[in-house]
Enzyme design. Structure first.
Site, mmCIF file in Angstrom:
data_model
loop_
_atom_site.group_PDB
_atom_site.id
_atom_site.type_symbol
_atom_site.label_atom_id
_atom_site.label_comp_id
_atom_site.label_asym_id
_atom_site.label_seq_id
_atom_site.Cartn_x
_atom_site.Cartn_y
_atom_site.Cartn_z
ATOM 1 N N ARG A 36 0.827 -1.213 0.000
ATOM 2 C CA ARG A 36 0.000 0.000 0.000
ATOM 3 C C ARG A 36 0.859 1.259 0.000
ATOM 4 O O ARG A 36 0.467 2.274 -0.581
ATOM 5 C CB ARG A 36 -0.929 0.001 1.211
ATOM 6 N N LYS A 198 -20.289 -14.834 2.764
ATOM 7 C CA LYS A 198 -21.686 -14.429 2.925
ATOM 8 C C LYS A 198 -22.372 -13.914 1.669
ATOM 9 O O LYS A 198 -21.821 -13.078 0.967
ATOM 10 C CB LYS A 198 -21.747 -13.320 3.964
ATOM 11 N N GLY A 354 -8.982 -7.477 -0.912
ATOM 12 C CA GLY A 354 -9.319 -8.369 0.190
ATOM 13 C C GLY A 354 -8.704 -9.750 0.047
ATOM 14 O O GLY A 354 -7.545 -9.893 -0.327
ATOM 15 N N GLY A 377 -13.276 -3.388 0.366
ATOM 16 C CA GLY A 377 -14.586 -2.794 0.672
ATOM 17 C C GLY A 377 -14.965 -1.735 -0.342
ATOM 18 O O GLY A 377 -16.098 -1.688 -0.833
#
Ligand code: AMP
Length: 397
Positions: A36, A198, A354, A377
């Site tokens: 990053r 999910k 992610g 996200g």
């Protein structure tokens, strides 16, 4: 992109306040993966080479509004010093006297890293007073923190109320261009690969992409809620009971939009949720009570792989199984391999950050795809069609 860009600005003699995403893993003061930080270097070097003074703001972890030493950006400032040729100063706070003095001490062509913005509870509340204090450090704002752009926080969004022009940095621009071009103007076939635990996290993405893609491949734990909707047995596999009806509706919606939804035709099941548990491969109607599906099976890996290899645009978000355990990582690595082949065949291939980004790295294939997003996200919200506050608040061109 219709927002002002860093490259449009005259920076000589100006102080640039830049929000970066330096939320890197740190253990005992040592930085693990510095990706990053490196990804922000093009914007950082541009400001320095153009003769600006650069004030960097970032968060690190979740200190919940308190000053906690383990979340200090000081080691990050030290690491940045080893990556750039100018001086890097550090300010022990991001507002107040300590911050002001650190900014004043730096000359044009130098960098100041200010302490973690999340040491102040006002940051995540997008508090106008706090935003104003951050804004007072400079003349120009730049957002290069794609990974935080879905957050309406002071250092990302609120600051632009007090500091204009507000421009997009190079990393932010690159991320948006990849996502925007692929979603709005895809070369076809356009395939979305969605996995992870999910259904509830991916509903928005499926609903938005269902009118845009040719194929949606579904894997990972969320598969079994879709299985349930089709009346298939799922044993002890992951299930979101309250999403079964919705899963059925999404399958119908895909059909009426002529979108091909591919679910695994086989799974690797285990007795228990652990690495060395007893396992076997079963067909889609073969998950018995007492077993839980933890990866897609070999036939599914092949079918999914073929679909991906023939695509011209592929977006992947979410692992195909419990890839943290070797016994259940094969499906995820098969998708990673197919992404790499698709790239060789001329496709635009995007990894949505992610866990999929960790998986492609673990497979050693991160350089074999077109783009690995730095924001899981943020890229998910973008794919849901949601306007990201950190982008919406930038100055229009
Ligand atoms: P997400 O954060 O929703 O992208 O989910 C990622 C997590 O889903 C990873 O930690 C995986 O271990 C987990 N996962 C993927 N497939 C399964 C599965 N079949 N059963 C349980 N967990 C899974």
């Amino acid at each position: 992109m219709t927002k002002l860009s860093l490259k449009d600005l005259d920076l000589k003699g100006k102080t640039v306040v830049m929000r970066v995403d330096f939320n890197v893993p740190i253990k005992d003061g040592v930085i693990g993966d510095d990706n990053r930080i490196r990804q922000a270097l093009p914007s950082i070097n541009h400001v320095i080479e153009a003769g600006g003074k650069l004030v960097l703001l970032s968060h690190l972890g979740r200190p919940k509004g308190e000053r906690k030493p383990e979340f200090s950006l000081k080691p990050v400032a030290g690491h940045l010093q080893s990556l750039v040729s100018c001086n890097v100063h550090f300010g022990e706070d991001c507002i107040g006297d300590q911050a002001r003095k650190a900014v004043e001490a730096a000359k044009a062509g130098e960098i100041v890293v200010l302490e973690n913005v999340r040491f102040h509870p006002e940051e995540t509340k997008n508090d106008p007073g706090f935003s104003k204090q951050l804004a007072e450090h400079g003349d120009i704002f730049v957002n290069d923190a794609f990974g935080s752009s879905h957050r309406a926080h002071s250092s990302v969004a609120g600051i632009t109320e007090h500091l204009q022009p507000a421009a997009a940095g190079y990393l932010l621009q690159k991320e948006i261009e990849y996502l925007q071009n692929s979603v709005e103007n895809p070369k076809r076939p356009f395939v979305a690969v969605l996995g992870g635990a999910k259904v509830s996290d991916k509903i928005g993405v499926i609903e938005n992409l269902i009118t845009k893609v040719n194929t949606i491949i579904i894997g990972g734990g969320m598969t079994y809620t879709f299985y349930k909707a089709q009346g298939l047995p799922i044993g002890n596999s992951l299930l979101e009971e309250d999403k079964v009806e919705l899963a059925g509706t999404l399958l119908e919606k895909a059909k009426s939009n002529n979108v091909n939804i591919m679910l695994p035709v086989d799974s690797i099941v285990g007795r228990e949720f652990k690495e060395d548990t007893e396992t076997k491969t079963v067909a889609q109607d073969g998950i018995e009570d007492g077993w839980m599906a933890m990866d897609i099976g070999p036939k599914s890996a092949e079918l999914f792989g073929d679909e991906i290899k023939d695509a011209k645009t592929v977006i992947w978000n979410g692992p195909m199984g419990v890839f943290e355990m070797d016994a259940f990582a094969k499906g995820t690595f098969a998708v990673a391999g197919a992404m790499s082949t698709a790239t060789e065949n001329g496709a635009i291939t995007i990894i949505g950050g992610g866990d999929s980004a960790s998986a492609i790295k673990k497979a050693g294939l991160e350089d074999k795809v077109s783009h690995v997003s730095t924001g899981g996200g943020a890229s998910l919200e973008y794919l849901e069609g949601i306007e990201l506050p950190g982008i919406a608040s930038l100055t229009d061109k």
